[in-house]
Design a protein around this motif. Structure first.
Motif, short mmCIF file in Angstrom:
data_model
loop_
_atom_site.label_atom_id
_atom_site.label_comp_id
_atom_site.label_asym_id
_atom_site.label_seq_id
_atom_site.Cartn_x
_atom_site.Cartn_y
_atom_site.Cartn_z
N SER A 156 -3.72 6.27 8.54
CA SER A 156 -3.88 5.39 7.38
C SER A 156 -5.32 5.39 6.88
O SER A 156 -5.57 5.52 5.67
CB SER A 156 -3.46 3.97 7.73
OG SER A 156 -2.12 3.92 8.15
N LEU A 157 -6.26 5.26 7.79
CA LEU A 157 -7.66 5.18 7.38
C LEU A 157 -8.20 6.53 6.95
O LEU A 157 -8.90 6.63 5.93
CB LEU A 157 -8.51 4.57 8.49
CG LEU A 157 -8.49 3.03 8.51
CD1 LEU A 157 -7.25 2.49 9.22
CD2 LEU A 157 -9.73 2.47 9.19
N THR A 324 5.99 6.62 1.52
CA THR A 324 5.68 6.39 0.10
C THR A 324 4.64 7.39 -0.38
O THR A 324 3.84 7.92 0.40
CB THR A 324 5.14 4.96 -0.12
OG1 THR A 324 3.94 4.78 0.65
CG2 THR A 324 6.16 3.93 0.28
N LEU A 325 4.65 7.64 -1.67
CA LEU A 325 3.61 8.46 -2.28
C LEU A 325 2.31 7.68 -2.36
O LEU A 325 1.22 8.25 -2.27
CB LEU A 325 4.06 8.93 -3.66
CG LEU A 325 3.23 10.02 -4.33
CD1 LEU A 325 3.11 11.27 -3.46
CD2 LEU A 325 3.82 10.39 -5.69
N VAL A 326 2.40 6.37 -2.55
CA VAL A 326 1.22 5.50 -2.54
C VAL A 326 0.64 5.46 -1.13
O VAL A 326 1.34 5.19 -0.17
CB VAL A 326 1.58 4.08 -2.99
CG1 VAL A 326 0.39 3.13 -2.79
CG2 VAL A 326 2.01 4.07 -4.45
N LYS A 327 -0.65 5.79 -0.99
CA LYS A 327 -1.29 5.77 0.32
C LYS A 327 -2.31 4.64 0.46
O LYS A 327 -2.73 4.33 1.58
CB LYS A 327 -1.96 7.11 0.61
CG LYS A 327 -3.12 7.47 -0.31
CD LYS A 327 -3.64 8.88 0.00
CE LYS A 327 -4.75 9.29 -0.95
NZ LYS A 327 -6.00 8.56 -0.70
N ALA A 328 -2.68 4.04 -0.65
CA ALA A 328 -3.62 2.92 -0.60
C ALA A 328 -3.59 2.22 -1.95
O ALA A 328 -3.19 2.79 -2.97
CB ALA A 328 -5.04 3.42 -0.30
N ALA A 329 -4.00 0.95 -1.95
CA ALA A 329 -4.07 0.20 -3.20
C ALA A 329 -5.23 -0.78 -3.14
O ALA A 329 -5.53 -1.35 -2.07
CB ALA A 329 -2.77 -0.56 -3.46
#
Length: 454
Positions: A156-157, A324-329
């Motif tokens: 994640s990071l 998900t395609l989103v990896k961060a927000a």
């Protein structure tokens, strides 16, 4: 005779190099910056959405370096007269989005790696790595802390910074302090503690900063301070050695054009640098640089009604296991509240794509924004209201992927460069703004030393 320096590439790396040359070389030195696109700044680009500034590229920069000094980005901002324009997040607390809920990122970790021993992280009596060893981050952490730490935390990071996977990224290139500690410590937990202890923390200093009014102000100020002649829309097609200098082969409206200079800073992405090195006769360096990998990413900013509830966070990261395609927000209007900005909406900026996700990023803007909006609702655990407005920014081949042995290969390329030619940029020395600035400044130092010998 006045010396002439060409900086090929008008991103923050090239502009930092130009500013450094201006500060070190004789005042009459002619500096020319070539940027084949129509705009300076590279991936530093400030956009707007419903009256608020929203970065279309890098959002912020670290304020400190591991030795406790101010980062290269802060030093450059101060030198350019933007010290008073440095602003910091109103909240730095982020979370992990897992199963439709937001969980705190464990405190005290190093890029998600714990500082306390667990499982197979036992002392074997020898250092984790040999003096010149390099491994992937994932290989080291999985062996010592298991798959869950890698899949939920480290990926994640690292994904948020590099858009890559721990099992593919070089430890030495992405986490140099940990790699150094692993060459003396016998457990990963001990190496994490040693790496953290080696980083000087300055009390009261915020971790992140940006420029009030947007990162494009930093770009404009650097261009002005460099005193360089800026050539936009002119591609340098080739480099030819000419005695003690270089001949640049340039594109023009109908015919080619040449320009002779004494030294060159190459501050362009790997593909362009490889082509230019090949034209300069450095076939070995060209092959190594040309083999560097990149990940394509996209940014989607969505403006939602002002009464849309958002957590009291700066944003969240997403483990790849969420699918998900989103990896961060980033909750832009919560993290970077700006006096006088429109209060008609709240803005979320989402980062999309990991290495290998290129096909999924090829949807048109409306489809990509719609998918982002749906995924954000899923990750936050509540359906979001329809957006008021949005924009999509694509960065094809935007983030370099450092494979094992990266640092040694780049050092070998630089050692083989002809005199008066220096290489700089994110592809070689790090993706953050301070790393890019430091890379450009180091390249400028090299060419200035060369100019002194002419």
């Amino acid at each position: 005779m006045h010396k002439r320096v060409a900086v090929i590439g008008g991103g923050i790396t090239g502009l930092a190099a130009a500013v450094r040359v201006r500060g070190q070389a004789p005042p009459e030195t002619d500096i020319i910056v070539y940027e084949q696109s129509g705009v300076l700044g590279g991936k530093l680009r400030t956009g707007e959405l419903t009256g608020a500034n929203v970065e279309r590229g890098a959002e912020a920069f670290l304020t400190g370096s591991p030795d406790g000094a101010e980062s290269a980005a802060v030093r450059l901002a101060r030198r350019l007269g933007l010290g008073d324009a440095l602003v910091h997040p109103s909240t730095g607390q982020a979370a992990l989005a897992v199963g439709g809920r937001l969980e705190p990122i464990p405190a005290g970790t190093l890029m998600g790696i714990p500082r306390e021993s667990d499982g197979d992280d036992h002392d074997t009596g020898t250092p984790l790595l040999g003096p010149h060893d390099d491994v992937t981050v994932g290989a080291l952490v999985r062996a010592r802390f298991g798959d869950d730490v890698v899949d939920r935390l480290v990926d994640s990071l690292l994904g948020g910074v590099y858009a890559g996977r721990a099992d593919q990224l070089s430890l030495a290139a992405t986490m140099p302090a940990l790699a150094a500690a692993a060459r003396t410590q016998h457990t990963l937990a001990a190496a994490v503690r040693a790496a953290q202890a080696g980083t000087v923390r300055v009390p009261g200093r915020a971790v992140l900063a940006t420029i009030d009014g947007g990162q494009s102000r930093l770009v404009g100020a650097a261009a002005a301070a460099s005193g360089a002649r800026i050539n936009l829309g002119r591609q340098v097609q080739g480099l030819v050695r000419t005695g003690n200098g270089w001949r640049l082969l340039l594109t023009a409206a109908l015919t080619g054009h040449v320009e002779d200079v004494d030294a060159v800073v190459l501050a362009v992405p790997a593909a362009a640098a490889s082509r230019l090195l090949r034209s300069a006769g450095d076939t070995c360096g060209s092959a190594v640089i040309g083999a560097l990998d990149y990940a394509s990413v996209a940014l989607v900013a969505v403006a939602l009604p002002f009464d849309t509830p958002l957590p009291e966070l700066s944003g969240f990261l997403v483990p790849p296991s969420e699918g998900t395609l989103v990896k961060a927000a980033t909750f832009v209007t919560r993290k970077w509240p700006a006096p006088g900005a429109s209060d008609a909406s709240v803005i979320i900026r989402a980062s999309l794509g990991h290495a290998g996700d290129e096909q999924q990023l090829r949807h048109d803007d409306a489809a990509l924004a719609d998918r982002t909006h749906t995924e954000l609702g899923k990750l936050l655990g509540a359906e979001l209201p329809p957006p008021i407005a949005f924009w999509v920014q694509r960065w094809e081949n935007g983030l370099p992927q450092y494979r094992t042995g990266h640092l040694e290969r780049i050092a070998a390329v630089r050692a083989g460069l002809p005199p008066g030619l220096a290489l700089a940029g994110a592809a070689y020395d790090g993706v953050g703004i301070p790393a890019c600035i430091s890379s450009g400044e180091a390249a400028a130092d090299e060419v200035c030393k060369y100019l002194e010998c002419l």
